[in-house]
Every structure is written in C-alpha cells, then in structure tokens.
Design an enzyme around this catalytic site. Structure first.
Site, PDB file in Angstrom:
ATOM      1  CB  THR A  76       8.815 -30.223  30.703  1.00 58.05           C
ATOM      2  OG1 THR A  76       8.410 -31.371  29.961  1.00 58.05           O
ATOM      3  CG2 THR A  76      10.185 -29.773  30.224  1.00 58.05           C
ATOM      4  CG  HIS A 116      11.506 -33.243  34.857  1.00 59.42           C
ATOM      5  ND1 HIS A 116      11.982 -34.288  35.611  1.00 59.42           N
ATOM      6  CD2 HIS A 116      10.393 -33.708  34.236  1.00 59.42           C
ATOM      7  CE1 HIS A 116      11.198 -35.345  35.448  1.00 59.42           C
ATOM      8  NE2 HIS A 116      10.215 -35.008  34.624  1.00 59.42           N
ATOM      9  CG  HIS A 151       6.340 -26.090  27.201  1.00 60.02           C
ATOM     10  ND1 HIS A 151       7.165 -26.385  28.258  1.00 60.02           N
ATOM     11  CD2 HIS A 151       5.482 -27.131  27.092  1.00 60.02           C
ATOM     12  CE1 HIS A 151       6.832 -27.556  28.764  1.00 60.02           C
ATOM     13  NE2 HIS A 151       5.798 -28.028  28.083  1.00 60.02           N
ATOM     14  CB  CYS A 174      14.524 -32.791   8.187  1.00 57.28           C
ATOM     15  SG  CYS A 174      12.998 -32.846   9.170  1.00 57.28           S
TER      16      CYS A 174
END
Length: 341
Positions: free
Chosen positions: A40, A43, A63, A96
C-alpha cells in the site's frame, strides 16, 4: 518530530517535521522503533489512481510498526508506559452492527492508519488503546513490525481447514510467501505457489512451499501431475489480484474446493462461472485481520516454531528511506524494515 509523509500530489515520499501528537483520553502514544514498507505504501509512493483518489495530501503514511508506549490516556486500562506494542491499523467505529457483534474487521466505517489518518512512519504514533497489541518478550521487533501483513497472510490461510489438504497460492509476494509457511506449519500436504518473479518464488521456497511454479515457463497442470495430484486443489489462496492467476486457480480447484481471496482483481475481471457453480466452490473475500483472533494466532504460531524470518530481506535506517522504497519497488525483495532508533 520526524515523519515520512506524502507532501505533494506526485510520485515520492518526503521526510519532514511535524508537531508531536496529542494523546486523547482513550489513546496511547507509541515511540516507534521499527516500521516496514507495505505494498500500500508503494501505491502511495507511486501516486497511482487508487492513491490519488484515496490519500489526503499532506499526510504522514505507513501502518506496519512496533514501538514502546510513552503515554497513556486517562481512560486507558490494560496498558502502561514501557509496554512494547504493535497495533491494528484499521480503526473501527465500535457502533455498527458488525463491530457490536465482534466482527470489527467488517466495520463499514473503517479508517486506515497511514491511509485515511496519520500514519506510523513517524517518531511517535497515536492510536486508540483498543488497537494496540502487546508483543511477548520472545518475539523480536523485526517480527512485530510485520504483524500487519503477517496478519493478512494468517487471516487468509486459516480461513479454511488445511490439515492434509493440497493448497494452491497464487502470488508469491511477501504475504503469499508467509501464507505458504503458515499452510505447511498447520499441516497442509502440498503447498504450491505460482508467480512470474523468480526472486520471490525462491523466497517462497525458503518459506516452506512444496513446489514453486513460474507460470511464464511451466504449466500448473503439468506440475499437478508431477506431484501426483489427480483431483485438483482443496484450498486456494489468491494473493495476486491478477486476473489470469485467478482464472487458472478456478480451473485447478477440486470439486467442493474453497478459495480465500486477499488479492484484488480488476473491476472488469471476467471468469468462467461454470467453474464456480458446477464445482460447488466456496469463495471468501478477505480484508485485513480478524480483531483480535488473528493476532493471537500469529503469536501462537511464532511461539510454536513457525519461522517467517526469511521474508525480511532488507533493513535500512530511516534516513535511508529512499533506498528502502527503491528496494521494495525493484521486485527483488521480501519485506523491507526501516529502523527509527
């Protein structure tokens, strides 16, 4: 403090200084020891279409990390200053249906550290204490720094029972290679991994793959005959996101086979649905890590003899970050570690 950030909407990553982060009531501040460069991050570095549509500029990225807690918020329990931790990079809402049911990896409102909010390529990182994970003393900083991608491999590989099964892995990047090691560790019979990159196939072999296949030179079906397979693979782990690799996997699966997909095929990928329907295949999408069952599985496997150390091929001081990104982008590496000490 020093950080590596996306400062401009163009190719590259830049070292810069930003203020020291504040610690919220339910947060911990982590002094970063080591980080690892993720696909990532590449990218974001390359500034491809996905990055342009996703990443705010400017922003500190990264991360994959390990560090030591230097501050805890007043509402935090279970952590103390001095704890060595890595952390879950997906920040979930907690409200949620999936979060409240314990399926936090499926939260619809997930924010990614270093993607949607300030990242770990920094001297200090603030995350919710609930996202921190204590690292046992017998697990090294290098291993802890790659728990994020190791977790992706673990979540994918352990989605289905592998004991005595024949496993096909498409994509021999670091996550695919770690998945090969996991599959052998938990009792798979044949673990076959495909790619077109010989360096990464060699690395997957070191990680425990039974057979590596460069599909630019060899037929996967010929290899199946060579290793005395007659009915197809029981489990498929799709790590490449490559359309042709996925179609090949479908063709080589046994009836009733199961596929876990971490790779992201193109939106317009065409597949032969007859392969799925008439074989009765089960296909499961994988995103991130199960919180926190995947993390406990990672620790347990490392403590019971799983060796994924060959996947770390390069180490650089953080001031040499450009060499790190160049190495990662060359295709001739496994995981690349940046040392912040």
């Amino acid at each position: 403090m020093k950080t590596l950030a996306k400062l401009h909407a163009e190719k590259g990553i830049w070292m810069t200084d930003v203020p020291h982060p504040d610690c919220g009531h339910n947060d911990v501040v982590i002094k970063i020891s080591k980080t690892a460069i993720c696909g990532t991050d590449m990218h974001i570095y390359q500034w491809d279409d996905w990055a342009q549509n996703t990443i705010p500029v400017p922003m500190t990225v990264g991360h994959e990390f390990v560090g030591v807690i230097t501050e805890v918020g007043p509402e935090v329990s279970g952590f103390k200053i001095g704890d060595r931790v890595s952390g879950e990079g997906h920040i979930t809402c907690g409200h949620c249906r999936n979060c409240r049911a314990g399926r936090r990896h499926l939260c619809r409102k997930t924010l990614g550290v270093g993607v949607n909010r300030t990242g770990a390529f920094a001297e200090y990182l603030v995350i919710p204490a609930s996202n921190a994970f204590k690292i046992p003393n017998n697990i090294s900083d290098d291993m802890a720094a790659i728990f994020d991608p190791f977790g992706n491999a673990t979540h994918t590989a352990l989605s289905f029972d592998l004991i005595g099964e024949d496993v096909l892995i498409t994509g021999a990047g670091p996550i695919g290679a770690m998945a090969a090691a996991i599959a052998k560790h938990v009792g798979a019979r044949n673990v076959v991994i495909t790619d077109v990159n010989d360096f990464r196939l060699d690395l997957a072999k070191k990680m425990g793959a039974t057979r590596t296949v460069n599909v630019s030179r060899e037929s996967l079906k010929d290899v199946m005959t060579e290793i005395d397979m007659h009915e197809g693979f029981d489990v498929g782990l799709e790590m490449s996101g490559n359309d042709m690799a996925f179609r090949s996997m479908l063709e080589c699966m046994n009836h009733g086979g199961k596929i876990a997909m971490l790779g992201i095929p193109g939106k317009d990928t065409l597949i032969d649905w007859n392969q799925v329907i008439f074989k009765g295949l089960i296909i499961k999408g994988i995103y991130g890590r199960e919180m926190y069952e995947t993390w406990y599985k990672m620790v347990a496997m490392l403590q019971s003899g799983l060796d994924i150390s060959p996947i770390i091929t390069h180490r650089f001081k953080v001031d040499e970050f450009q060499q790190g990104f160049d190495t990662m982008g060359s295709g001739l590496s496994g995981k690349v570690i940046l040392d912040w000490n």
